[in-house]
Design a protein around this motif. Structure first.
Motif: not given
Length: 572
Positions: A423-424, A446-449, A461-462, A474-476
């Motif tokens: 997602a962006t 797994r997880g997220a970047v 970008l997520v 994203a919020n960090e």
């Protein structure tokens, strides 16, 4: 005769014969005065350096790179360059230009003026890269005119939107090309033309673009050289086949080595352009030919006739190395003055808050919720064929894959599919646009970047497999006014804050390198299987790099230059 510096007992690289010749060198007022057999008794020197039989090499010249790719500021970048023997660069700041427009360019130039390494800038030509994305700023023709009138400019930076150059005669890029060719006919125009051949390639050259730095094949390289293009070889093009071709064929005048994008940890661990030269030598190229491609030909390409060689009248930028094959650097001299000594402590000066205050407040995006990672679909319940961005190790290119996903209650149930979510989110406070897609292949499992270091628009970008982890990552990044965050099971595994425009840190190179190494390891721990996971994920939003990418406009079919829908099949 009085001189400032006399270097004796050295093997001096002669660019015109492409060989080392024993001799001595005299420097006056920052330039070479004499190269030859005369000894110190012929000169009254303020300083005499005994070369002790070492090799004297021109300062390395890198004509295609982006400082922002190393995520540090110009002074930090210069510190890294000098200790690696790179004394002149031609950076193109299109990343900062995408965030701030013309001020992004002028502030990068201003921040470079006190640096030891010479930084002679390229004008960003493709900001934004396409019309299919929202950036923070743009570079227009009038901005280019201002830069040409007020700054020392080496070239027009890489023309990236080759699709429009070929297919859209009145597009912005072609308007820029016509303006530059008519108003500044002697200005060099750099290109970005991956995989083009035959008529399409020659149409690009006809438009004035006569270099290419993208991933080379033998077929593509031969076609480019045959048509008069200059080739800039970066590391990813240094395959055995390409290097053997460069070694065996008489093409030394038609190529040089460049770095393009160097991650901070690689910069710190392996070096810069000197690493490329060492690698070329290790692959069978003679030191003399490799040095030529990192000094003389790049300087000549950029019409920097005052450097790139050790000869009378040239700027006295040079390196003393003990081993020509390993390019083991002992000392580096800039304008005839020693600026680095491997036997002494070398510290960066470091400049904090070198940019205007608003450069540190560029992420204008509210905190996200889990609902922001739902994919809405105007479709009936059922199974559909969907486009999937397929990440492939070995390249930053992606492939378009088709897989099956379920639509239920107006949503794509991506969490029940074998794919992750990409997602962006537009982050400049302009449109609030966002887009979602599916991702698979050699990416995280797994997880997220999350990151704002996403070429070239640098929107948020997520990528992830869990809405909760994606929201946290994203919020960090949003709270930090930009950066890179890796999350798994509600825990932050790694974080790099990039507060300058959301893409640069003011931390020292060593600290930035350590943080990037942690990022790399964290991404790999989530299953990312790529030679450069950071650059890979950062180019998922680059709509000029094949084949399927994403911007806030939606999924982009790069080869067609069009937005395409996520769902491509019919209900089954």
């Amino acid at each position: 005769m009085r001189v400032d510096l006399f270097i004796q007992n050295v093997n001096i690289y002669n660019s015109y014969f492409k060989r080392f010749i024993p001799g001595n060198a005299a420097v006056l007022d920052g330039r070479f005065l004499y190269i030859g057999p005369r000894g110190a008794d012929s000169f009254e020197a303020d300083q005499i350096v005994d070369g002790q039989g070492r090799y004297m090499v021109p300062g390395l010249v890198d004509i295609h790179l982006h400082i922002e790719s190393t995520m540090v500021t110009p002074d930090t970048f210069s510190y890294g360059l000098i200790k690696n023997g790179v004394t002149t660069i031609v950076p193109e700041p299109h990343e900062m230009a995408n965030v701030f427009g013309l001020p992004g360019v002028t502030e990068m130039i201003r921040a470079s003026k006190h640096c030891v390494a010479d930084m002679i800038y390229a004008i960003p030509s493709s900001v934004p890269a396409t019309s299919l994305e929202t950036s923070g700023g743009s570079i227009e023709i009038e901005d280019m005119d201002r830069l040409m009138q007020t700054e020392r400019i080496a070239c027009l930076g890489e023309i990236m939107n080759y699709v429009d150059v070929i297919n859209a005669p009145d597009c912005k890029t072609n308007q820029i090309l016509r303006h530059i060719r008519s108003q500044y006919p002697d200005l060099i125009i750099e290109g970005h033309v991956p995989k083009l051949l035959d008529l399409d390639l020659q149409r690009v050259i006809y438009a004035g673009i006569d270099s290419d730095h993208t991933h080379q094949s033998i077929e593509g390289m031969e076609a480019r050289i045959a048509a008069g293009m200059f080739i800039e070889i970066q590391e990813k093009s240094m395959t055995e086949e390409v290097m053997n071709y460069l070694i065996k064929h008489d093409v030394s005048e038609h190529f040089c080595f460049v770095t393009d994008d160097v991650m901070p940890d690689s910069f710190q661990r392996r070096g810069h352009l000197n690493h490329i030269v060492r690698k070329a030598i290790g692959m069978g190229m003679s030191p003399e030919k490799a040095i030529y491609a990192a000094t003389f030909t790049p300087a000549r390409r950029m019409k920097l006739s005052d450097r790139g060689a050790i000869a009378p009248g040239k700027i006295a930028d040079f390196i003393l190395v003990s081993d020509a094959k390993e390019l083991t650097i002992g000392q580096v001299f800039k304008n005839g003055k020693k600026v680095f000594d491997a036997g002494k402590e070398y510290k960066p000066e470091g400049y904090r808050h070198a940019f205007p205050a608003h450069f540190y407040q560029s992420v204008q995006l509210p905190l996200l919720t889990e609902a922001d990672f739902a994919i809405r679909a105007d479709a009936k319940d059922g199974m559909y064929h969907s486009r999937v961005m397929l990440v492939k190790n070995g390249s930053t290119f992606t492939e378009e894959h088709h897989g099956e996903v379920e639509v239920r209650d107006g949503e794509v149930r991506w969490e029940d599919s074998p794919y992750g979510l990409i997602a962006t989110f537009e982050r400049y406070g302009k449109s609030g646009a966002r887009a979602h897609g599916l991702i698979g292949g050699d990416t995280i499992r797994r997880g997220a970047v999350a990151t704002t270091y996403s070429h070239d628009n640098h929107n948020l970008l997520v990528v992830g497999h869990s809405p909760e982890d994606m929201m946290l990552a994203a919020n960090e990044v949003i709270r930090s006014q930009g950066g890179f965050c890796v999350v798994e099971d509600g825990k932050v595994l790694a974080m790099l804050r990039l507060p300058v425009g959301g893409i640069l840190t003011e931390e020292p190179l060593e600290e930035a390198a350590a943080a990037v190494q942690r990022l790399r390891e964290a991404m790999e721990s989530l299953g990312y299987n790529h030679y450069n996971p950071i650059m890979s994920i950062s180019t998922h939003s680059l709509p000029v790099s094949p084949a399927l990418k994403i911007t806030d406009f939606g999924l982009i079919d790069v080869n067609r230059g069009q937005v395409v829908p996520l769902l491509v099949g019919s209900e089954s």
